[in-house]
Design a protein around this motif. Structure first.
Motif, PDB file in Angstrom:
ATOM      1  N   GLU A  65      52.289 -47.335  38.020  1.00 29.24           N
ATOM      2  CA  GLU A  65      52.675 -48.506  37.227  1.00 29.24           C
ATOM      3  C   GLU A  65      51.466 -49.150  36.548  1.00 29.24           C
ATOM      4  O   GLU A  65      51.557 -49.601  35.411  1.00 29.24           O
ATOM      5  N   ILE A  66      50.343 -49.205  37.267  1.00 28.50           N
ATOM      6  CA  ILE A  66      49.126 -49.794  36.692  1.00 28.50           C
ATOM      7  C   ILE A  66      48.700 -49.017  35.455  1.00 28.50           C
ATOM      8  O   ILE A  66      48.432 -49.602  34.403  1.00 28.50           O
ATOM      9  N   PHE A  67      48.658 -47.680  35.565  1.00 27.36           N
ATOM     10  CA  PHE A  67      48.220 -46.886  34.415  1.00 27.36           C
ATOM     11  C   PHE A  67      49.243 -46.901  33.288  1.00 27.36           C
ATOM     12  O   PHE A  67      48.876 -46.858  32.112  1.00 27.36           O
ATOM     13  N   ARG A  68      50.533 -46.978  33.599  1.00 27.29           N
ATOM     14  CA  ARG A  68      51.545 -47.074  32.544  1.00 27.29           C
ATOM     15  C   ARG A  68      51.424 -48.387  31.785  1.00 27.29           C
ATOM     16  O   ARG A  68      51.717 -48.450  30.590  1.00 27.29           O
ATOM     17  N   ALA A  69      50.993 -49.438  32.473  1.00 24.46           N
ATOM     18  CA  ALA A  69      50.880 -50.760  31.846  1.00 24.46           C
ATOM     19  C   ALA A  69      49.668 -50.878  30.939  1.00 24.46           C
ATOM     20  O   ALA A  69      49.633 -51.742  30.065  1.00 24.46           O
ATOM     21  N   LEU A  70      48.678 -50.007  31.123  1.00 22.97           N
ATOM     22  CA  LEU A  70      47.482 -50.062  30.289  1.00 22.97           C
ATOM     23  C   LEU A  70      47.802 -49.561  28.884  1.00 22.97           C
ATOM     24  O   LEU A  70      48.455 -48.542  28.721  1.00 22.97           O
ATOM     25  N   PRO A  71      47.331 -50.279  27.872  1.00 22.09           N
ATOM     26  CA  PRO A  71      47.573 -49.804  26.503  1.00 22.09           C
ATOM     27  C   PRO A  71      46.683 -48.605  26.189  1.00 22.09           C
ATOM     28  O   PRO A  71      45.624 -48.434  26.786  1.00 22.09           O
ATOM     29  N   MET A  72      47.130 -47.810  25.247  1.00 20.99           N
ATOM     30  CA  MET A  72      46.301 -46.707  24.767  1.00 20.99           C
ATOM     31  C   MET A  72      45.127 -47.305  24.008  1.00 20.99           C
ATOM     32  O   MET A  72      45.311 -48.228  23.216  1.00 20.99           O
ATOM     33  N   PRO A  73      43.901 -46.811  24.236  1.00 22.81           N
ATOM     34  CA  PRO A  73      42.754 -47.363  23.521  1.00 22.81           C
ATOM     35  C   PRO A  73      42.856 -47.153  22.010  1.00 22.81           C
ATOM     36  O   PRO A  73      42.472 -48.004  21.231  1.00 22.81           O
ATOM     37  N   VAL A  74      43.396 -46.035  21.600  1.00 24.26           N
ATOM     38  CA  VAL A  74      43.598 -45.717  20.187  1.00 24.26           C
ATOM     39  C   VAL A  74      44.913 -44.967  20.090  1.00 24.26           C
ATOM     40  O   VAL A  74      45.207 -44.104  20.903  1.00 24.26           O
ATOM     41  N   SER A  75      45.709 -45.287  19.103  1.00 30.29           N
ATOM     42  CA  SER A  75      46.973 -44.585  18.912  1.00 30.29           C
ATOM     43  C   SER A  75      46.708 -43.123  18.638  1.00 30.29           C
ATOM     44  O   SER A  75      45.824 -42.798  17.842  1.00 30.29           O
ATOM     45  N   PRO A  76      47.450 -42.214  19.269  1.00 33.39           N
ATOM     46  CA  PRO A  76      47.215 -40.784  19.032  1.00 33.39           C
ATOM     47  C   PRO A  76      47.329 -40.419  17.560  1.00 33.39           C
ATOM     48  O   PRO A  76      48.236 -40.860  16.875  1.00 33.39           O
ATOM     49  N   GLY A  77      46.345 -39.688  17.066  1.00 33.75           N
ATOM     50  CA  GLY A  77      46.343 -39.237  15.681  1.00 33.75           C
ATOM     51  C   GLY A  77      45.894 -40.287  14.681  1.00 33.75           C
ATOM     52  O   GLY A  77      45.933 -40.054  13.489  1.00 33.75           O
ATOM     53  N   ALA A 104      53.854 -37.615  37.188  1.00 32.97           N
ATOM     54  CA  ALA A 104      54.061 -38.905  36.520  1.00 32.97           C
ATOM     55  C   ALA A 104      52.723 -39.620  36.333  1.00 32.97           C
ATOM     56  O   ALA A 104      52.474 -40.226  35.283  1.00 32.97           O
ATOM     57  N   LEU A 105      51.849 -39.528  37.334  1.00 33.69           N
ATOM     58  CA  LEU A 105      50.523 -40.132  37.233  1.00 33.69           C
ATOM     59  C   LEU A 105      49.707 -39.436  36.147  1.00 33.69           C
ATOM     60  O   LEU A 105      49.034 -40.096  35.352  1.00 33.69           O
ATOM     61  N   ARG A 106      49.786 -38.117  36.087  1.00 37.60           N
ATOM     62  CA  ARG A 106      49.054 -37.366  35.067  1.00 37.60           C
ATOM     63  C   ARG A 106      49.475 -37.828  33.667  1.00 37.60           C
ATOM     64  O   ARG A 106      48.643 -38.039  32.787  1.00 37.60           O
ATOM     65  N   GLN A 107      50.754 -38.017  33.464  1.00 36.27           N
ATOM     66  CA  GLN A 107      51.255 -38.486  32.166  1.00 36.27           C
ATOM     67  C   GLN A 107      50.809 -39.916  31.897  1.00 36.27           C
ATOM     68  O   GLN A 107      50.497 -40.271  30.757  1.00 36.27           O
ATOM     69  N   ALA A 108      50.753 -40.741  32.950  1.00 34.47           N
ATOM     70  CA  ALA A 108      50.376 -42.148  32.783  1.00 34.47           C
ATOM     71  C   ALA A 108      48.898 -42.315  32.426  1.00 34.47           C
ATOM     72  O   ALA A 108      48.545 -43.233  31.693  1.00 34.47           O
ATOM     73  N   VAL A 109      48.032 -41.430  32.934  1.00 34.31           N
ATOM     74  CA  VAL A 109      46.592 -41.573  32.656  1.00 34.31           C
ATOM     75  C   VAL A 109      46.176 -40.858  31.377  1.00 34.31           C
ATOM     76  O   VAL A 109      45.092 -41.118  30.864  1.00 34.31           O
ATOM     77  N   GLN A 114      58.705 -65.475  42.769  1.00 34.39           N
ATOM     78  CA  GLN A 114      60.142 -65.566  43.021  1.00 34.39           C
ATOM     79  C   GLN A 114      60.705 -64.236  43.494  1.00 34.39           C
ATOM     80  O   GLN A 114      61.446 -64.184  44.459  1.00 34.39           O
ATOM     81  N   ASP A 115      60.370 -63.183  42.801  1.00 35.19           N
ATOM     82  CA  ASP A 115      60.894 -61.858  43.142  1.00 35.19           C
ATOM     83  C   ASP A 115      59.890 -61.103  43.995  1.00 35.19           C
ATOM     84  O   ASP A 115      58.692 -61.180  43.770  1.00 35.19           O
ATOM     85  N   LYS A 116      60.417 -60.373  44.964  1.00 38.97           N
ATOM     86  CA  LYS A 116      59.575 -59.510  45.788  1.00 38.97           C
ATOM     87  C   LYS A 116      60.091 -58.088  45.653  1.00 38.97           C
ATOM     88  O   LYS A 116      61.283 -57.858  45.526  1.00 38.97           O
ATOM     89  N   ARG A 117      59.162 -57.153  45.663  1.00 38.61           N
ATOM     90  CA  ARG A 117      59.560 -55.745  45.642  1.00 38.61           C
ATOM     91  C   ARG A 117      58.551 -54.941  46.434  1.00 38.61           C
ATOM     92  O   ARG A 117      57.387 -55.309  46.543  1.00 38.61           O
ATOM     93  N   LYS A 118      59.018 -53.844  46.972  1.00 41.87           N
ATOM     94  CA  LYS A 118      58.156 -52.967  47.756  1.00 41.87           C
ATOM     95  C   LYS A 118      58.114 -51.602  47.085  1.00 41.87           C
ATOM     96  O   LYS A 118      59.136 -51.101  46.625  1.00 41.87           O
ATOM     97  N   LEU A 119      56.913 -51.040  47.014  1.00 39.76           N
ATOM     98  CA  LEU A 119      56.765 -49.698  46.478  1.00 39.76           C
ATOM     99  C   LEU A 119      55.570 -49.028  47.139  1.00 39.76           C
ATOM    100  O   LEU A 119      54.739 -49.679  47.767  1.00 39.76           O
ATOM    101  N   SER A 120      55.499 -47.732  46.994  1.00 45.82           N
ATOM    102  CA  SER A 120      54.403 -46.980  47.606  1.00 45.82           C
ATOM    103  C   SER A 120      53.115 -47.222  46.824  1.00 45.82           C
ATOM    104  O   SER A 120      53.157 -47.552  45.637  1.00 45.82           O
ATOM    105  N   PRO A 121      51.958 -47.063  47.480  1.00 47.84           N
ATOM    106  CA  PRO A 121      50.692 -47.214  46.765  1.00 47.84           C
ATOM    107  C   PRO A 121      50.583 -46.264  45.556  1.00 47.84           C
ATOM    108  O   PRO A 121      50.024 -46.633  44.524  1.00 47.84           O
ATOM    109  N   LEU A 122      51.139 -45.067  45.680  1.00 48.58           N
ATOM    110  CA  LEU A 122      51.101 -44.116  44.568  1.00 48.58           C
ATOM    111  C   LEU A 122      51.945 -44.618  43.399  1.00 48.58           C
ATOM    112  O   LEU A 122      51.528 -44.532  42.238  1.00 48.58           O
TER     113      LEU A 122
END
Length: 103
Positions: A69-81, A20-25, A56-64
């Protein structure tokens, strides 16, 4: 026997998270730097939890999971193609004839 099964399940989960991380980066981190991201990810625990709060909301997740989530939230620098130019081209088009007349 049960401990081996648990360890195998944890390894499978970690493998899934790394995919999932590989796909996100992909496309967001240069290939040359992706190794550093995965080295960091290998050191992160799946058992530990990070608590996040937006006031208001709290959530717990693993560092991984947080890293994913951080990398998924980053926009693509240029749209593919696609090529992205600094000028949109629709407004303020360049009139080359006008430029040549000034020279």
């Amino acid at each position: 026997m049960a401990e081996q099964k648990l360890q195998a399940m944890q390894e499978a989960l970690k493998k899934q998270k790394l995919e999932a991380l590989r796909q996100a980066v992909e496309g967001k981190v240069p290939k040359a730097a992706q190794g550093m991201v995965f080295e960091l990810a290998d050191e992160l625990s799946l058992e530990e939890r990070v608590e996040l709060s937006d006031g208001q909301d709290k959530r717990k997740l693993s560092p991984l999971d947080l890293l994913i989530e951080i990398f998924r939230a980053l926009p693509m620098p240029v749209s593919p193609g696609m090529m992205q130019m600094s000028d949109s081209g629709s407004e303020g088009e360049i009139n080359y004839t006008e430029i040549l007349e000034k020279v």
